[in-house]
Enzyme design. Structure first.
Site, PDB file in Angstrom:
ATOM      1  N   GLY A  31      72.407 -41.995  16.194  1.00 55.30           N
ATOM      2  CA  GLY A  31      73.653 -42.674  15.858  1.00 55.30           C
ATOM      3  C   GLY A  31      73.616 -44.112  16.338  1.00 55.30           C
ATOM      4  O   GLY A  31      72.692 -44.533  17.038  1.00 55.30           O
ATOM      5  N   LEU A  32      74.625 -44.868  15.975  1.00 51.66           N
ATOM      6  CA  LEU A  32      74.701 -46.269  16.358  1.00 51.66           C
ATOM      7  C   LEU A  32      74.774 -46.445  17.870  1.00 51.66           C
ATOM      8  O   LEU A  32      75.148 -45.525  18.603  1.00 51.66           O
ATOM      9  CB  LEU A  32      75.954 -46.913  15.730  1.00 51.66           C
ATOM     10  CG  LEU A  32      76.007 -47.039  14.208  1.00 51.66           C
ATOM     11  CD1 LEU A  32      77.386 -47.530  13.785  1.00 51.66           C
ATOM     12  CD2 LEU A  32      74.922 -47.977  13.706  1.00 51.66           C
ATOM     13  N   SER A  33      74.429 -47.627  18.321  1.00 49.69           N
ATOM     14  CA  SER A  33      74.652 -47.976  19.714  1.00 49.69           C
ATOM     15  C   SER A  33      76.145 -47.853  20.006  1.00 49.69           C
ATOM     16  O   SER A  33      76.988 -48.250  19.183  1.00 49.69           O
ATOM     17  CB  SER A  33      74.191 -49.427  19.964  1.00 49.69           C
ATOM     18  OG  SER A  33      74.443 -49.814  21.290  1.00 49.69           O
ATOM     19  N   SER A  35      77.802 -45.114  20.087  1.00 49.95           N
ATOM     20  CA  SER A  35      78.414 -43.991  19.358  1.00 49.95           C
ATOM     21  C   SER A  35      78.764 -42.842  20.300  1.00 49.95           C
ATOM     22  O   SER A  35      79.542 -41.959  19.947  1.00 49.95           O
ATOM     23  CB  SER A  35      77.467 -43.483  18.260  1.00 49.95           C
ATOM     24  OG  SER A  35      76.284 -42.951  18.834  1.00 49.95           O
ATOM     25  N   LYS A  37      76.139 -41.126  22.045  1.00 50.21           N
ATOM     26  CA  LYS A  37      74.973 -40.229  22.104  1.00 50.21           C
ATOM     27  C   LYS A  37      74.581 -39.873  23.537  1.00 50.21           C
ATOM     28  O   LYS A  37      74.428 -38.701  23.867  1.00 50.21           O
ATOM     29  CB  LYS A  37      73.750 -40.874  21.425  1.00 50.21           C
ATOM     30  CG  LYS A  37      73.890 -41.216  19.978  1.00 50.21           C
ATOM     31  CD  LYS A  37      72.615 -41.815  19.424  1.00 50.21           C
ATOM     32  CE  LYS A  37      72.148 -43.053  20.173  1.00 50.21           C
ATOM     33  NZ  LYS A  37      73.118 -44.168  20.129  1.00 50.21           N
ATOM     34  N   SER A  38      74.384 -40.894  24.355  1.00 52.94           N
ATOM     35  CA  SER A  38      73.902 -40.657  25.716  1.00 52.94           C
ATOM     36  C   SER A  38      74.925 -39.923  26.561  1.00 52.94           C
ATOM     37  O   SER A  38      74.564 -39.071  27.391  1.00 52.94           O
ATOM     38  CB  SER A  38      73.516 -41.983  26.379  1.00 52.94           C
ATOM     39  OG  SER A  38      72.374 -42.534  25.755  1.00 52.94           O
ATOM     40  N   SER A 105      67.329 -44.275  16.746  1.00 52.62           N
ATOM     41  CA  SER A 105      66.372 -43.821  15.722  1.00 52.62           C
ATOM     42  C   SER A 105      66.917 -44.106  14.325  1.00 52.62           C
ATOM     43  O   SER A 105      67.259 -43.189  13.580  1.00 52.62           O
ATOM     44  CB  SER A 105      66.026 -42.337  15.889  1.00 52.62           C
ATOM     45  OG  SER A 105      67.140 -41.513  16.105  1.00 52.62           O
TER      46      SER A 105
END
Length: 200
Positions: A31-33, A35, A37-38, A105
């Protein structure tokens, strides 16, 4: 490419899984920065570990500052970054660890290559699109990256000056602007248990 190497057969993935009493797989968050994810990956790793399941998270902090510190952010370097991550993630999964990757990615072909690498050895690969409108990601912008990208200080920034190719058929699609971190983790865990990939 080295030619003087020989492959040595050892335990199969199925044999390792039986001996350790756990399945190995890769959960690939994309996903986008900004978003989320982390944040989701960290919470998911903690949940699995507290549940007695061996899990390990791969993200920019432990990859970009180590294994891939020689890579930049050109398209070629991004391709190589994801290729290496896919190989490392597959090794973790083959050891019967739940490998959780958290990377933008941005290119679909790279993610498809990562999937194919796992599927070739019958290792489960679960793609999770952590989706958020770019406007929301810009509002979050915890590291100030979007602001720098808009100012032209960061070339090739995904979502602004470089493309993000969203997954077409991910196993899971999470709108992180509509779900809490806890709800997002629940969605992933429920999917994993429903498919028999983890036993809680």
């Amino acid at each position: 490419m080295a030619t003087n190497i020989t492959w040595h057969d050892g335990l199969t993935h199925a044999e390792r899984s039986k001996l350790r009493g756990q399945n190995g797989l890769t959960i690939w968050l994309t996903g986008l920065s900004a978003s989320g994810k982390s944040t989701i990956a960290t919470a998911l790793e903690q949940h699995l570990l507290h549940s007695g399941i061996a899990a390990y998270r791969l993200d920019g902090d432990n990859i970009r500052f180590g294994l891939n510190k020689d890579l930049g952010f050109s398209e070629k370097d991004r391709n190589e970054n994801i290729r290496r991550i896919a190989e490392v993630s597959k090794l973790f999964a083959d050891s019967t660890t739940v490998s959780i990757t958290s990377f933008i990615s941005p290119y679909r072909a790279d993610r498809d290559q990562a999937r194919a690498l796992h599927e070739k050895d019958s290792i489960p690969f679960v793609e999770v699109h952590v989706d958020v409108p770019v406007e929301v990601a810009e509002q979050r912008d915890p590291k100030g990256l979007y602001k720098k990208a808009r100012a032209g200080l960061i070339p090739e920034f995904t979502g602004i000056s470089a493309p993000y190719e969203a997954p077409e058929n991910p196993e899971l699609h999470i709108r992180s602007d509509q779900l809490t971190v806890e709800e997002s983790v629940t969605v992933i865990v429920e999917y994993l248990t429903s498919k028999g990939l983890v036993r809680l």
